[in-house]
Design a protein around this motif. Structure first.
Motif, short mmCIF file in Angstrom:
data_model
loop_
_atom_site.label_atom_id
_atom_site.label_comp_id
_atom_site.label_asym_id
_atom_site.label_seq_id
_atom_site.Cartn_x
_atom_site.Cartn_y
_atom_site.Cartn_z
N ALA A 218 -55.37 -44.16 -5.29
CA ALA A 218 -55.61 -43.43 -3.97
C ALA A 218 -55.31 -42.06 -4.37
CB ALA A 218 -54.83 -44.26 -2.94
N VAL A 219 -54.02 -41.69 -4.69
CA VAL A 219 -53.45 -40.36 -4.79
C VAL A 219 -54.48 -39.55 -5.65
CG1 VAL A 219 -51.72 -39.02 -5.81
CG2 VAL A 219 -50.99 -40.79 -4.47
N LEU A 220 -54.66 -39.92 -6.98
CA LEU A 220 -55.83 -39.18 -7.55
C LEU A 220 -57.28 -38.99 -7.09
CD1 LEU A 220 -53.44 -39.08 -9.74
CD2 LEU A 220 -55.21 -39.04 -11.39
N LEU A 221 -57.79 -40.07 -6.62
CA LEU A 221 -58.90 -40.19 -6.19
C LEU A 221 -59.20 -39.19 -4.92
CD1 LEU A 221 -61.92 -41.26 -6.13
CD2 LEU A 221 -61.28 -43.23 -4.80
N TYR A 222 -58.37 -39.27 -3.94
CA TYR A 222 -58.75 -38.42 -2.79
C TYR A 222 -58.11 -37.07 -3.25
CZ TYR A 222 -60.15 -42.00 0.38
OH TYR A 222 -61.16 -42.74 0.88
N GLU A 223 -57.57 -36.78 -4.03
CA GLU A 223 -57.35 -35.35 -4.68
C GLU A 223 -58.55 -34.79 -5.04
OE1 GLU A 223 -55.91 -31.26 -5.53
OE2 GLU A 223 -55.48 -32.91 -3.89
N ALA A 224 -59.26 -35.61 -6.04
CA ALA A 224 -60.65 -35.16 -6.44
C ALA A 224 -61.73 -35.35 -5.25
CB ALA A 224 -61.10 -36.43 -7.43
N LEU A 225 -61.52 -35.97 -4.27
CA LEU A 225 -62.44 -35.91 -3.13
C LEU A 225 -62.17 -34.81 -2.19
CD1 LEU A 225 -62.43 -39.53 -2.12
CD2 LEU A 225 -64.44 -38.58 -2.90
N ARG A 226 -60.69 -34.30 -2.14
CA ARG A 226 -60.64 -33.21 -1.32
C ARG A 226 -60.97 -31.90 -2.01
NH1 ARG A 226 -57.45 -28.96 -1.50
NH2 ARG A 226 -56.70 -29.53 -3.65
N GLN A 227 -60.86 -31.90 -3.38
CA GLN A 227 -61.29 -30.62 -4.08
C GLN A 227 -62.89 -30.37 -4.15
OE1 GLN A 227 -59.94 -30.44 -7.97
NE2 GLN A 227 -57.95 -30.68 -7.75
N ASN A 228 -63.56 -31.55 -3.62
CA ASN A 228 -65.08 -31.50 -3.74
C ASN A 228 -65.40 -31.24 -2.24
OD1 ASN A 228 -66.18 -31.60 -6.61
ND2 ASN A 228 -64.23 -32.62 -6.65
N GLN A 229 -64.38 -31.04 -1.38
CA GLN A 229 -64.86 -30.90 -0.05
C GLN A 229 -65.25 -32.27 0.85
OE1 GLN A 229 -66.03 -28.30 -2.12
NE2 GLN A 229 -64.09 -27.67 -1.81
N PHE A 230 -64.87 -33.45 0.22
CA PHE A 230 -65.29 -34.74 0.62
C PHE A 230 -66.85 -34.62 0.79
CE2 PHE A 230 -61.09 -34.13 2.09
CZ PHE A 230 -60.13 -35.15 1.68
N ALA A 231 -67.60 -34.17 -0.02
CA ALA A 231 -68.89 -33.75 -0.23
C ALA A 231 -69.91 -34.87 0.13
CB ALA A 231 -69.53 -33.49 -1.42
N HIS A 232 -69.70 -36.18 -0.08
CA HIS A 232 -70.72 -37.35 0.15
C HIS A 232 -70.16 -38.17 1.34
CE1 HIS A 232 -68.00 -39.30 -2.43
NE2 HIS A 232 -68.49 -40.22 -2.23
N MET A 233 -69.22 -37.57 2.13
CA MET A 233 -68.26 -38.45 3.01
C MET A 233 -68.61 -37.78 4.51
SD MET A 233 -64.98 -39.39 0.92
CE MET A 233 -64.17 -40.82 1.71
N LYS A 234 -68.27 -38.88 5.55
CA LYS A 234 -68.21 -38.31 6.83
C LYS A 234 -67.17 -39.09 7.36
CE LYS A 234 -72.35 -40.97 8.09
NZ LYS A 234 -73.69 -40.82 8.30
N LEU A 235 -66.64 -38.44 8.53
CA LEU A 235 -65.94 -38.98 9.40
C LEU A 235 -66.64 -40.26 10.12
CD1 LEU A 235 -63.89 -36.02 10.77
CD2 LEU A 235 -62.96 -37.72 9.16
N SER A 236 -65.67 -41.42 10.53
CA SER A 236 -66.48 -42.49 11.15
C SER A 236 -66.59 -42.05 12.57
CB SER A 236 -65.49 -43.68 11.14
OG SER A 236 -64.25 -43.23 11.85
N GLY A 237 -67.35 -42.57 13.58
CA GLY A 237 -67.70 -41.99 14.65
C GLY A 237 -66.58 -41.86 15.69
N GLU A 238 -65.61 -42.95 15.83
CA GLU A 238 -64.48 -42.90 16.70
C GLU A 238 -63.50 -41.74 15.93
OE1 GLU A 238 -61.98 -43.39 19.75
OE2 GLU A 238 -64.01 -44.13 19.55
#
Length: 165
Positions: free
Chosen positions: A138-158
């Motif tokens: 989780a630590v490494l994966l979310y750092e990689a996602l952060r560095q890529n601006q969470f490009a393919h993700m979006k916040l859930s509605g709530e």
């Protein structure tokens, strides 16, 4: 675009279940290099992965050579306590692979010494041997996602509504 999590001979089904759940939440593919220390149908995997396991993109390999053969151009970052650089000191490319070793022994030394430039570590207090495998992923994966601006993700509605109030 998505990241890849590689588990080299994982031993504990609950860790792999938790990692599978994290992969689904983050849009990552899970790669399992055998032998596994459990069967994928064990209830510990299902319990830890909850209902996420059915949505997991997972690939199994008979060994390290099989993995390399099927992922020829993979850029692989290897998590190890033996690395000189911290996981925050590298730039993770989209579609790169984050590799983790088995719980009892990590990634074999003969693999690590061939790739010192892509070995990374999570800093810990002196005397701590390692973090739990699913936490490390989780630590490494979310750092990689952060560095890529969470490009393919979006916040859930709530969460999105709470964030902008």
């Amino acid at each position: 675009m998505g990241f890849h999590i590689v588990l080299y001979e994982p031993e504990i089904p609950a860790n792999t279940g938790n990692i599978g759940r994290t992969c689904v939440a983050a849009g990552a593919k899970l790669h399992l290099i055998e032998p596994l220390g459990f069967r994928l149908n064990e209830k510990e995997i299902r319990r830890a992965g909850m209902d996420y396991w059915q949505d997991l993109d997972v690939q199994r390999y008979v060994d390290w050579e099989d993995f390399l053969e099927k992922n020829k151009n993979a850029k692989i970052y290897m998590a190890t306590t033996k690395a000189k650089q911290f996981y925050t000191e590298v730039s993770y490319e989209p579609d790169c692979y984050l590799m983790f070793g088995k719980e009892s022994a990590g990634i074999p030394e003969e693999i690590l010494i061939r790739h010192p430039e892509t070995c990374v570590r999570i800093p810990m207090m002196e005397g701590a041997r390692s973090l739990n495998l699913s936490n490390s992923v989780a630590v490494l994966l979310y750092e990689a996602l952060r560095q890529n601006q969470f490009a393919h993700m979006k916040l859930s509605g709530e969460l999105h509504r709470l964030h902008w109030k």
